[in-house]
Scaffold this motif. Structure first.
Motif, mmCIF file in Angstrom:
data_model
loop_
_atom_site.group_PDB
_atom_site.id
_atom_site.type_symbol
_atom_site.label_atom_id
_atom_site.label_comp_id
_atom_site.label_asym_id
_atom_site.label_seq_id
_atom_site.Cartn_x
_atom_site.Cartn_y
_atom_site.Cartn_z
ATOM 1 N N VAL A 1 68.414 91.061 -110.499
ATOM 2 C CA VAL A 1 68.579 91.069 -109.040
ATOM 3 C C VAL A 1 70.053 91.154 -108.649
ATOM 4 N N LEU A 2 70.804 90.102 -108.936
ATOM 5 C CA LEU A 2 72.179 90.006 -108.455
ATOM 6 C C LEU A 2 73.065 91.129 -108.978
ATOM 7 N N LYS A 3 73.141 91.267 -110.299
ATOM 8 C CA LYS A 3 74.034 92.288 -110.857
ATOM 9 C C LYS A 3 73.578 93.693 -110.498
ATOM 10 N N MET A 4 72.270 93.921 -110.492
ATOM 11 C CA MET A 4 71.771 95.241 -110.131
ATOM 12 C C MET A 4 72.265 95.620 -108.732
ATOM 13 N N HIS A 5 72.168 94.698 -107.810
ATOM 14 C CA HIS A 5 72.640 94.938 -106.445
ATOM 15 C C HIS A 5 74.156 95.155 -106.413
ATOM 16 N N TYR A 6 74.890 94.302 -107.112
ATOM 17 C CA TYR A 6 76.353 94.421 -107.117
ATOM 18 C C TYR A 6 76.813 95.753 -107.719
ATOM 19 N N TYR A 7 76.187 96.176 -108.814
ATOM 20 C CA TYR A 7 76.594 97.438 -109.434
ATOM 21 C C TYR A 7 76.310 98.615 -108.511
ATOM 22 N N ALA A 8 75.146 98.623 -107.869
ATOM 23 C CA ALA A 8 74.823 99.704 -106.941
ATOM 24 C C ALA A 8 75.786 99.704 -105.752
ATOM 25 N N SER A 9 76.082 98.526 -105.226
ATOM 26 C CA SER A 9 77.014 98.426 -104.084
ATOM 27 C C SER A 9 78.405 98.929 -104.444
ATOM 28 N N ALA A 10 78.760 98.820 -105.709
ATOM 29 C CA ALA A 10 80.080 99.278 -106.171
ATOM 30 C C ALA A 10 80.093 100.781 -106.471
ATOM 31 N N GLY A 11 78.937 101.438 -106.349
ATOM 32 C CA GLY A 11 78.868 102.876 -106.567
ATOM 33 C C GLY A 11 78.589 103.307 -107.989
ATOM 34 N N ILE A 12 78.131 102.389 -108.841
ATOM 35 C CA ILE A 12 77.794 102.733 -110.224
ATOM 36 C C ILE A 12 76.395 103.343 -110.220
ATOM 37 N N ASP A 13 76.292 104.583 -110.704
ATOM 38 C CA ASP A 13 75.058 105.344 -110.563
ATOM 39 C C ASP A 13 73.912 104.931 -111.470
ATOM 40 N N TRP A 14 74.195 104.461 -112.671
ATOM 41 C CA TRP A 14 73.132 104.191 -113.640
ATOM 42 C C TRP A 14 73.184 102.756 -114.137
ATOM 43 N N TYR A 15 71.998 102.136 -114.250
ATOM 44 C CA TYR A 15 71.867 100.759 -114.712
ATOM 45 C C TYR A 15 70.728 100.713 -115.728
ATOM 46 N N LEU A 16 71.041 100.346 -116.948
ATOM 47 C CA LEU A 16 70.069 100.277 -118.035
ATOM 48 C C LEU A 16 69.819 98.818 -118.387
ATOM 49 N N LEU A 17 68.565 98.393 -118.279
ATOM 50 C CA LEU A 17 68.175 97.035 -118.635
ATOM 51 C C LEU A 17 67.341 97.070 -119.905
#
Length: 182
Positions: free
Chosen positions: A119-135
């Motif tokens: 939740v938290l980091k996913m939101h923060y990374y997207a807000s910072a403009g990072i396009d891809w998130y792998l969990l």
């Protein structure tokens, strides 16, 4: 570090956070608050290494860099330490990597940090403009790839045991959960 943390009053500034120096614990800064977690388990670290071994050649092939457990400055006062990042080339002696150059963040979900990663980091990374998130969900042996859509992440693809997650951006790679989580 312990005395500096417990004797500190009020919100932490980015300068105070960086002045802590290197620590054994994973200490992240979120809007004036420190988030401290114990060192990852050996299983977590093995998954991280295996994932890095798959992604590093793919990153190098397109002129990108794979780094593990580095400070990523999302904005002033917000500095998480993702398990791994794929980024444009950086000064390897800097205290942090700027989010603007980060193309993909990878996190390995553990029981102790599941809510933070999902939740938290996913939101923060997207807000910072990072396009891809792998969990990497080590509990169930699944991979989840999210793509930024505006200031949020949406699931792009997923793979369970017996399936393959195929990345085409920012690098080309095929990842099977069983190659990471055994």
């Amino acid at each position: 570090m312990t005395a500096a943390v417990f004797d500190h009053e009020g919100p932490w500034t980015e300068e105070e956070y960086l002045a802590l120096g290197e620590t054994r614990q994973r200490v992240e800064l979120f809007d004036g608050s420190l988030h401290v977690t114990p060192a990852p388990t050996p299983r977590h670290q093995r998954i991280s290494r295996r994932l890095g071994n798959i992604l590093e050649p793919a990153a190098e092939a397109v002129g990108l860099e794979l780094l593990e457990a580095v400070n990523v400055r999302l904005r002033p006062g917000r500095v998480p330490i993702p398990d791994l990042v794929i980024t444009s080339p950086v000064d390897l002696d800097e205290l942090y990597v700027e989010a603007a150059g980060v193309r993909l963040v990878g996190e390995i979900v553990s029981r102790s940090n599941a809510a933070t990663d999902k939740v938290l980091k996913m939101h923060y990374y997207a807000s910072a403009g990072i396009d891809w998130y792998l969990l990497v969900d080590q509990e169930v042996g699944a991979l989840h790839l999210y793509r930024r859509q505006g200031r949020h992440c949406v699931e792009h693809s997923t793979a369970k045991r017996g399936e393959t997650l195929t990345l085409t951006e920012p690098v080309q790679a095929a990842i099977r959960p069983e190659d990471l989580v055994t």
